[in-house]
Write a protein that holds these residues in place. Structure first.
Motif, PDB file in Angstrom:
ATOM      1  N   LYS A  74       0.831  -1.197   0.000  1.00 25.89           N
ATOM      2  CA  LYS A  74       0.000   0.000   0.000  1.00 25.89           C
ATOM      3  C   LYS A  74       0.869   1.252   0.000  1.00 25.89           C
ATOM      4  CE  LYS A  74      -3.914  -2.206   2.311  1.00 25.89           C
ATOM      5  NZ  LYS A  74      -4.801  -2.230   3.497  1.00 25.89           N
ATOM      6  N   GLY A  75       0.314   2.339  -0.554  1.00 26.11           N
ATOM      7  CA  GLY A  75       1.062   3.580  -0.597  1.00 26.11           C
ATOM      8  C   GLY A  75       0.205   4.718  -1.103  1.00 26.11           C
ATOM      9  N   GLY A  76       0.747   5.930  -1.049  1.00 29.94           N
ATOM     10  CA  GLY A  76      -0.008   7.080  -1.527  1.00 29.94           C
ATOM     11  C   GLY A  76       0.527   8.377  -0.961  1.00 29.94           C
ATOM     12  N   ASP A  77      -0.349   9.388  -0.922  1.00 36.22           N
ATOM     13  CA  ASP A  77       0.028  10.696  -0.397  1.00 36.22           C
ATOM     14  C   ASP A  77      -0.725  10.956   0.904  1.00 36.22           C
ATOM     15  OD1 ASP A  77      -2.558  11.102  -1.244  1.00 36.22           O
ATOM     16  OD2 ASP A  77      -2.032  12.422  -2.909  1.00 36.22           O
ATOM     17  N   VAL A  78      -0.824  12.214   1.312  1.00 34.18           N
ATOM     18  CA  VAL A  78      -1.501  12.531   2.573  1.00 34.18           C
ATOM     19  C   VAL A  78      -2.974  12.131   2.524  1.00 34.18           C
ATOM     20  CG1 VAL A  78       0.054  14.370   3.318  1.00 34.18           C
ATOM     21  CG2 VAL A  78      -1.822  14.918   1.749  1.00 34.18           C
ATOM     22  N   PHE A  79      -3.593  12.276   1.362  1.00 34.89           N
ATOM     23  CA  PHE A  79      -5.000  11.906   1.223  1.00 34.89           C
ATOM     24  C   PHE A  79      -5.175  10.393   1.350  1.00 34.89           C
ATOM     25  CE2 PHE A  79      -4.828  16.030  -0.799  1.00 34.89           C
ATOM     26  CZ  PHE A  79      -6.003  16.637  -0.392  1.00 34.89           C
ATOM     27  N   GLY A  80      -4.329   9.662   0.637  1.00 37.39           N
ATOM     28  CA  GLY A  80      -4.421   8.208   0.665  1.00 37.39           C
ATOM     29  C   GLY A  80      -4.183   7.632   2.046  1.00 37.39           C
ATOM     30  N   PHE A  81      -3.291   8.258   2.818  1.00 40.93           N
ATOM     31  CA  PHE A  81      -2.988   7.748   4.158  1.00 40.93           C
ATOM     32  C   PHE A  81      -4.213   7.832   5.070  1.00 40.93           C
ATOM     33  CE2 PHE A  81      -1.467   8.289   8.541  1.00 40.93           C
ATOM     34  CZ  PHE A  81      -0.729   7.119   8.679  1.00 40.93           C
ATOM     35  N   LEU A  82      -4.860   8.991   5.091  1.00 32.54           N
ATOM     36  CA  LEU A  82      -6.036   9.147   5.953  1.00 32.54           C
ATOM     37  C   LEU A  82      -7.205   8.298   5.473  1.00 32.54           C
ATOM     38  CD1 LEU A  82      -6.576  12.809   7.217  1.00 32.54           C
ATOM     39  CD2 LEU A  82      -5.860  10.775   8.461  1.00 32.54           C
ATOM     40  N   MET A  83      -7.378   8.202   4.171  1.00 30.71           N
ATOM     41  CA  MET A  83      -8.459   7.373   3.636  1.00 30.71           C
ATOM     42  C   MET A  83      -8.276   5.923   4.054  1.00 30.71           C
ATOM     43  SD  MET A  83      -8.755   9.033  -0.207  1.00 30.71           S
ATOM     44  CE  MET A  83      -9.904   7.788  -0.822  1.00 30.71           C
ATOM     45  N   GLU A  84      -7.046   5.438   3.979  1.00 33.73           N
ATOM     46  CA  GLU A  84      -6.752   4.045   4.322  1.00 33.73           C
ATOM     47  C   GLU A  84      -6.829   3.818   5.828  1.00 33.73           C
ATOM     48  OE1 GLU A  84      -6.165   0.220   3.303  1.00 33.73           O
ATOM     49  OE2 GLU A  84      -6.054   1.819   1.804  1.00 33.73           O
ATOM     50  N   LEU A  85      -6.291   4.747   6.587  1.00 31.43           N
ATOM     51  CA  LEU A  85      -6.221   4.575   8.038  1.00 31.43           C
ATOM     52  C   LEU A  85      -7.588   4.713   8.707  1.00 31.43           C
ATOM     53  CD1 LEU A  85      -4.022   4.153  10.272  1.00 31.43           C
ATOM     54  CD2 LEU A  85      -4.169   6.617  10.671  1.00 31.43           C
ATOM     55  N   GLU A  86      -8.361   5.698   8.265  1.00 33.66           N
ATOM     56  CA  GLU A  86      -9.643   5.989   8.908  1.00 33.66           C
ATOM     57  C   GLU A  86     -10.837   5.380   8.181  1.00 33.66           C
ATOM     58  OE1 GLU A  86      -9.680   7.261  11.716  1.00 33.66           O
ATOM     59  OE2 GLU A  86      -7.894   8.508  11.959  1.00 33.66           O
ATOM     60  N   GLY A  87     -10.596   4.807   6.999  1.00 30.09           N
ATOM     61  CA  GLY A  87     -11.698   4.230   6.231  1.00 30.09           C
ATOM     62  C   GLY A  87     -12.674   5.277   5.731  1.00 30.09           C
ATOM     63  N   LEU A  88     -12.148   6.432   5.324  1.00 30.59           N
ATOM     64  CA  LEU A  88     -12.983   7.553   4.902  1.00 30.59           C
ATOM     65  C   LEU A  88     -12.996   7.702   3.387  1.00 30.59           C
ATOM     66  CD1 LEU A  88     -11.764  10.198   7.519  1.00 30.59           C
ATOM     67  CD2 LEU A  88     -13.849   8.811   7.631  1.00 30.59           C
ATOM     68  N   GLU A  89     -14.025   8.397   2.887  1.00 35.31           N
ATOM     69  CA  GLU A  89     -14.094   8.732   1.470  1.00 35.31           C
ATOM     70  C   GLU A  89     -13.217   9.956   1.199  1.00 35.31           C
ATOM     71  OE1 GLU A  89     -15.689   7.076  -0.886  1.00 35.31           O
ATOM     72  OE2 GLU A  89     -16.487   5.598   0.527  1.00 35.31           O
ATOM     73  N   PHE A  90     -12.882  10.150  -0.069  1.00 42.39           N
ATOM     74  CA  PHE A  90     -12.009  11.271  -0.440  1.00 42.39           C
ATOM     75  C   PHE A  90     -12.596  12.610  -0.004  1.00 42.39           C
ATOM     76  CE2 PHE A  90     -10.795  14.639  -3.410  1.00 42.39           C
ATOM     77  CZ  PHE A  90      -9.415  14.625  -3.257  1.00 42.39           C
ATOM     78  N   LYS A  91     -13.913  12.793  -0.205  1.00 43.30           N
ATOM     79  CA  LYS A  91     -14.550  14.065   0.152  1.00 43.30           C
ATOM     80  C   LYS A  91     -14.412  14.361   1.640  1.00 43.30           C
ATOM     81  CE  LYS A  91     -18.585  13.079  -1.547  1.00 43.30           C
ATOM     82  NZ  LYS A  91     -20.021  13.211  -1.931  1.00 43.30           N
ATOM     83  N   GLU A  92     -14.500  13.316   2.461  1.00 41.47           N
ATOM     84  CA  GLU A  92     -14.374  13.500   3.906  1.00 41.47           C
ATOM     85  C   GLU A  92     -12.949  13.887   4.288  1.00 41.47           C
ATOM     86  OE1 GLU A  92     -17.410  10.335   5.845  1.00 41.47           O
ATOM     87  OE2 GLU A  92     -15.911   9.446   4.515  1.00 41.47           O
ATOM     88  N   VAL A  93     -11.979  13.214   3.674  1.00 45.10           N
ATOM     89  CA  VAL A  93     -10.573  13.517   3.948  1.00 45.10           C
ATOM     90  C   VAL A  93     -10.220  14.909   3.442  1.00 45.10           C
ATOM     91  CG1 VAL A  93      -8.195  12.870   3.382  1.00 45.10           C
ATOM     92  CG2 VAL A  93      -9.859  11.105   3.976  1.00 45.10           C
TER      93      VAL A  93
END
Length: 210
Positions: A61-80
């Protein structure tokens, strides 16, 4: 919206964000830790401050600041996006459903008009002359189709009637820029060949003269 995303990335350091959730250790130019997304004893989770990305060599797994929070918190992009915008002190533009609906209608009309002009090129009464014109300029049929070239017959009433017959209002058609009001008549954008200005095999967003 893309500008807001880029602004957020420029203000929030991925090392600081990830470091708020897990303990990072310096490893050369990067930082490392045990991956928060799978169980491991040897750290394989790396964060690059230079590239502003994170990547786990264990789970992939990998990504940027958006991807990290989405993966960690199970959130949608709009929420992050909202969370990080608040964190970065950025005010997001308000969503205007009426404006969005108008834009979608414009794109819908432009796509329909493109298909109309494409049909005129391949099946219209002047197809032989126009295709010869294009072939003489070394354009192959495949390229003509890929770039969605078309033929606009003389007379602005052709496209106006075509769209009105399909239930579109005059003001919706005017909004696309295909027709312009001119003391007091309307005239159509009427080049002989019209090309999708967005490029090969893409959605039509506007028209331009060749």
């Amino acid at each position: 919206m893309n500008s807001a995303v880029e602004e957020i990335k420029s203000r929030i350091n991925v090392v600081d964000l990830v470091g708020d959730y897990i303990k990072l250790q310096k490893a050369g130019a990067n930082f490392r830790a045990c991956c928060p997304f799978h169980n491991e004893k040897t750290p394989s989770f790396m964060v690059s401050e230079e590239k502003q990305i994170w990547h786990c060599f264990g789970c992939g797994k990998g990504g940027d600041v958006f991807g990290f929070l989405m993966e960690l918190e199970g959130l949608e992009f709009k929420e992050v996006l909202k969370i990080l915008a608040d964190k970065a002190g950025i005010q997001l533009p308000e969503y205007n459903p009426q404006k969005a609906s108008s834009k979608n209608k414009t794109l819908e009309i432009l796509e329909l008009v493109t298909k109309f002009y494409e049909k005129q090129l391949w099946d219209g009464s002047g197809k032989d002359k126009i295709l010869k014109y294009l072939h003489d300029r070394q354009l192959k049929d495949e390229s003509i189709k890929d770039f969605r070239l078309g033929y606009a017959p003389d007379g602005w009433r052709n496209i106006l009637k075509f769209l009105l017959d399909r239930g579109y209002k005059a003001e919706e058609i005017m909004e696309t820029g295909l027709l312009v009001e001119k003391n007091p008549k309307s005239e159509a954008l009427n080049p002989k060949q019209i090309q999708n200005s967005n490029g090969q095999n893409s959605k039509v967003t506007s028209y331009e003269l060749p």
